[in-house]
Design a protein around this motif. Structure first.
Motif, PDB file in Angstrom:
ATOM      1  N   TYR A 126      -6.159   0.163   1.723  1.00  0.00           N
ATOM      2  CA  TYR A 126      -6.708  -0.901   2.569  1.00  0.00           C
ATOM      3  C   TYR A 126      -8.245  -0.950   2.445  1.00  0.00           C
ATOM      4  O   TYR A 126      -8.846  -2.027   2.428  1.00  0.00           O
ATOM      5  CB  TYR A 126      -6.311  -0.673   4.023  1.00  0.00           C
ATOM      6  N   TYR A 127      -8.857   0.245   2.379  1.00  0.00           N
ATOM      7  CA  TYR A 127     -10.321   0.312   2.272  1.00  0.00           C
ATOM      8  C   TYR A 127     -10.795  -0.341   0.976  1.00  0.00           C
ATOM      9  O   TYR A 127     -11.714  -1.168   0.979  1.00  0.00           O
ATOM     10  CB  TYR A 127     -10.778   1.768   2.343  1.00  0.00           C
TER      11      TYR A 127
ATOM     12  N   PRO B 236       0.810  -1.229   0.000  1.00  0.00           N
ATOM     13  CA  PRO B 236       0.000   0.000   0.000  1.00  0.00           C
ATOM     14  C   PRO B 236       0.838   1.272   0.000  1.00  0.00           C
ATOM     15  O   PRO B 236       0.465   2.267  -0.626  1.00  0.00           O
ATOM     16  CB  PRO B 236      -0.828  -0.145   1.282  1.00  0.00           C
ATOM     17  N   ASP B 237       1.985   1.253   0.709  1.00  0.00           N
ATOM     18  CA  ASP B 237       2.849   2.432   0.704  1.00  0.00           C
ATOM     19  C   ASP B 237       3.404   2.708  -0.688  1.00  0.00           C
ATOM     20  O   ASP B 237       3.489   3.865  -1.133  1.00  0.00           O
ATOM     21  CB  ASP B 237       4.005   2.243   1.691  1.00  0.00           C
ATOM     22  N   GLU B 238       3.802   1.641  -1.390  1.00  0.00           N
ATOM     23  CA  GLU B 238       4.344   1.814  -2.749  1.00  0.00           C
ATOM     24  C   GLU B 238       3.257   2.327  -3.695  1.00  0.00           C
ATOM     25  O   GLU B 238       3.520   3.182  -4.561  1.00  0.00           O
ATOM     26  CB  GLU B 238       4.916   0.485  -3.257  1.00  0.00           C
ATOM     27  N   ILE B 239       2.026   1.820  -3.546  1.00  0.00           N
ATOM     28  CA  ILE B 239       0.920   2.283  -4.390  1.00  0.00           C
ATOM     29  C   ILE B 239       0.612   3.753  -4.103  1.00  0.00           C
ATOM     30  O   ILE B 239       0.398   4.556  -5.019  1.00  0.00           O
ATOM     31  CB  ILE B 239      -0.327   1.412  -4.157  1.00  0.00           C
TER      32      ILE B 239
ATOM     33  N   SER C  74     -12.651  -6.878  -2.325  1.00  0.00           N
ATOM     34  CA  SER C  74     -12.128  -8.256  -2.195  1.00  0.00           C
ATOM     35  C   SER C  74     -10.860  -8.477  -3.010  1.00  0.00           C
ATOM     36  O   SER C  74     -10.675  -9.525  -3.629  1.00  0.00           O
ATOM     37  CB  SER C  74     -13.205  -9.275  -2.612  1.00  0.00           C
ATOM     38  N   TRP C  75      -9.980  -7.470  -3.018  1.00  0.00           N
ATOM     39  CA  TRP C  75      -8.734  -7.641  -3.750  1.00  0.00           C
ATOM     40  C   TRP C  75      -7.883  -8.755  -3.133  1.00  0.00           C
ATOM     41  O   TRP C  75      -7.147  -9.442  -3.851  1.00  0.00           O
ATOM     42  CB  TRP C  75      -7.936  -6.341  -3.759  1.00  0.00           C
ATOM     43  N   ARG C  76      -7.949  -8.923  -1.815  1.00  0.00           N
ATOM     44  CA  ARG C  76      -7.153  -9.984  -1.180  1.00  0.00           C
ATOM     45  C   ARG C  76      -7.589 -11.357  -1.662  1.00  0.00           C
ATOM     46  O   ARG C  76      -6.763 -12.264  -1.827  1.00  0.00           O
ATOM     47  CB  ARG C  76      -7.295  -9.892   0.343  1.00  0.00           C
ATOM     48  N   ASP C  77      -8.874 -11.525  -1.897  1.00  0.00           N
ATOM     49  CA  ASP C  77      -9.363 -12.810  -2.410  1.00  0.00           C
ATOM     50  C   ASP C  77      -8.789 -13.091  -3.789  1.00  0.00           C
ATOM     51  O   ASP C  77      -8.474 -14.237  -4.129  1.00  0.00           O
ATOM     52  CB  ASP C  77     -10.898 -12.816  -2.473  1.00  0.00           C
ATOM     53  N   LEU C  78      -8.673 -12.012  -4.592  1.00  0.00           N
ATOM     54  CA  LEU C  78      -8.095 -12.198  -5.920  1.00  0.00           C
ATOM     55  C   LEU C  78      -6.642 -12.638  -5.816  1.00  0.00           C
ATOM     56  O   LEU C  78      -6.177 -13.470  -6.608  1.00  0.00           O
ATOM     57  CB  LEU C  78      -8.190 -10.888  -6.719  1.00  0.00           C
TER      58      LEU C  78
END
Length: 601
Positions: free
Chosen positions: A37-38, A21-24, A44-48
């Motif tokens: 994070y939100y 997230p810091d790099e993004i 559901s990006w983590r699911d991907l």
């Protein structure tokens, strides 16, 4: 603060590439990382990401099973299940990405809901949907339209989309010729585009593969793609669609394709022995100008009959006017492909370019550790082996490559794959990398038989206890009567334990110029006498053989053999492992040597 859909989509793409997230935040100029994070939670990006990890594991397992000769029924079922799951994950990912994009742009699904209410299932339920009692007749593709393939196109990597775009571009030649890395999804892409073409044009599709197993993989991908993306059940071999298009899946038996016409796909053509005969049949099948021809393969050696076809030398021939016509460079062919003077569109896609174009299933750094530089360059960087300085020539090695399904006494899916017949093992620890190779060789028991390489295993890491445990697994599956172990480096640790467990079978091989020459001379004898058989799917082994070159000993006093131009003998692991097994047969066994090699004192 409101963010545009473009910013959200850019953040998602970076997140799926495993940026932090810091790099993004820094790359997109966002005020903080909390929004990342939100979005990850909401959409559901983590699911991907988790799906990609599963996808990666499935792709690796498919690659392993494709290489297994004479598959058992359980292995065939597992391969079909994995291909089914592989296609399903691609479909799920496309659906999730489309939903996230619609939500990011403020769109809702009211339009889709109205379609369902009106009885139109949309792209997810072609022809009445998947509900019980409403399944369509098999091979019925009458309801499919061009826009129905959009979801499948979204599942492709950029280089797969490029292939499809070239096929559909009327300004491009009808012959595509591609040099590719292994395991980057070309079969999936070509299978899907061929199905799309058959549905939309009604033209036949003919698939010619170097092995029967690869031809079946083609068919499986088409069947699973049709079901997962369109909910259409395809059956038959050949598959005959409701519009009359026929899909034929053939091995390299050229005669089986001679009476057919249609678009032709030739897979792994640099590993087809009778390439000129097969190419002539392919040309005949696609004689009419409306048909296209697609050749794609990992490279083998420069003296393969297909090499002049790739370079354009076949087209130049003895024509003086063509002699000095330049073809595009490799760098140009890697940069999006080029139309060449012989009216072929050529393209090179190596593994590192494939990863840069979206293929998340492969880690090139890991492959570099698993394979010697020569084998890695050949299988993954699209570099041809030049055997002009090699001890072993590709012509001779190609005669050793056979369809292992002909080995009726070898059942790799069973607890005892080779029954109680004896096997010899060869173990080679790499001297320049933390790799090791173990091969399982079936020695001949009658004069007419040949040595057969039943299995080969590559292990990474310096944990020799792990290597020992893997060797023990092989001992439990086979009747091992001999194990040749190179005791250099990590091999010494393996030797200490294995010799304690199997004192009668384990034999230490201490490297010296004399012993190394003895190993290579034995392999020269075996190869030149055509007394060895290698599964044609084990493409790393010919590259390992061709890495063996002549050289001078460190003192410069005598000729010796080396695996590269350095003073270390650390590459060609598969070759050395085989030599450690086969040297169990004496060099002076009852066979008149055809080799003219000699080592001067």
């Amino acid at each position: 603060m409101a963010y545009s859909p473009e910013i959200r989509e850019a953040a998602k793409r970076l997140y799926l590439k495993r940026w932090t997230p810091d790099e993004i935040r820094d790359d997109l100029g966002l005020p903080n990382n909390r929004i990342i994070y939100y979005w990850a939670d909401k959409h559901s990006w983590r699911d991907l990401l988790r799906e990609e990890e599963v996808d990666d594991a499935i792709a690796r397992r498919i690659a392993i099973l494709v290489d297994v000769p004479d598959k058992s029924n359980n292995q065939i079922k597992e391969l079909e299940m994995l291909i089914n799951q592989h296609v399903r994950l691609k479909k799920q990912r496309v659906d999730a990405e489309r939903k996230a994009a619609a939500e990011a742009s403020g769109e809702h699904h009211s339009e889709q809901s109205s379609k369902v209410a009106a009885g139109d299932g949309g792209s997810g339920s072609k022809g009445g949907g998947k509900g019980k009692g409403s399944r369509k007749a098999k091979n019925d593709i009458s309801q499919l339209k061009p826009e129905d393939f959009e979801a499948w196109v979204d599942s492709l990597f950029d280089y797969q989309k490029l292939m499809r775009d070239v096929k559909n571009d009327p300004t491009k030649p009808r012959t595509r010729n591609v040099l590719k890395s292994r395991q980057i999804g070309f079969t999936y892409g070509c299978a899907g585009e061929a199905f799309e073409d058959a549905v939309l044009t009604g033209e036949n599709q003919i698939f010619i593969s170097a092995t029967r197993a690869q031809a079946e993989v083609f068919r499986s991908y088409i069947v699973k793609t049709a079901w997962e993306f369109f909910e259409i059940e395809l059956k038959g071999n050949p598959i005959v669609l409701s519009n009359g298009a026929e899909l034929h899946f053939l091995a390299t038996s050229a005669s089986s394709a001679q009476s057919r016409s249609g678009n032709v796909y030739v897979d792994e053509y640099f590993w087809i022995k009778d390439f000129k005969k097969v190419s002539a049949v392919v040309t005949a099948c696609a004689t009419q100008t409306r048909f296209h021809k697609t050749y794609f393969s990992t490279p083998s050696a420069k003296n393969h009959p297909a090499y002049p076809f790739w370079t354009g030398d076949d087209w130049k021939g003895d024509n003086k006017t063509r002699e000095f016509i330049d073809f595009p460079t490799d760098a140009e062919l890697k940069d999006g492909g080029r139309v060449c003077p012989d009216k072929q569109w050529r393209y090179i896609i190596d593994v590192e370019t494939a990863v840069a174009m979206g293929c998340h299933l492969i880690d090139p750094a890991e492959l570099k550790e698993e394979y010697s530089p020569e084998v890695y360059a050949n299988l993954y960087l699209c570099v041809f082996v030049d055997d002009s300085a090699s001890v072993f020539k590709f012509d001779a090695l190609s005669k050793l490559m056979i369809d292992a399904t002909k080995w009726q006494d070898f059942k790799p899916g069973e607890a005892r794959p080779f029954g109680n017949r004896e096997v010899w093992l060869g173990y080679d620890p790499s001297r320049t990398r933390d790799n090791a190779c173990l091969v399982v060789v079936a020695p001949p028991i009658v004069a007419i038989e040949k040595f057969r390489c039943l299995e080969r295993h590559y292990w990474r890491g310096l944990n020799f206890q792990h290597h020992v445990s893997e060797i023990e697994k092989v001992f439990k599956r086979y009747n091992v009567t001999y194990l040749g172990i190179d005791t250099t480096g990590i091999g010494a640790g393996v030797w200490d334990i294995v010799h304690t467990l199997h004192p009668r079978e384990a034999v230490a091989i201490h490297y010296s110029n004399e012993n190394k020459n003895r190993l290579v001379m034995k392999m020269i004898d075996v190869v030149e006498a055509n007394r060895l058989q290698l599964d044609q799917d084990m493409k790393d082994l010919p590259a390992a053989f061709m890495a063996i070159k002549r050289g001078m000993s460190n003192g410069g006093g005598m000729m010796t053999f080396k695996a590269d131009r350095s003073e270390k003998v650390g590459h060609a692991d598969g070759f050395w492992a085989l030599s450690h097994a086969i040297i169990n047969e004496p060099i002076n066994y009852l066979h008149q040597r055809k080799s003219s090699w000699s080592i001067p004192n």
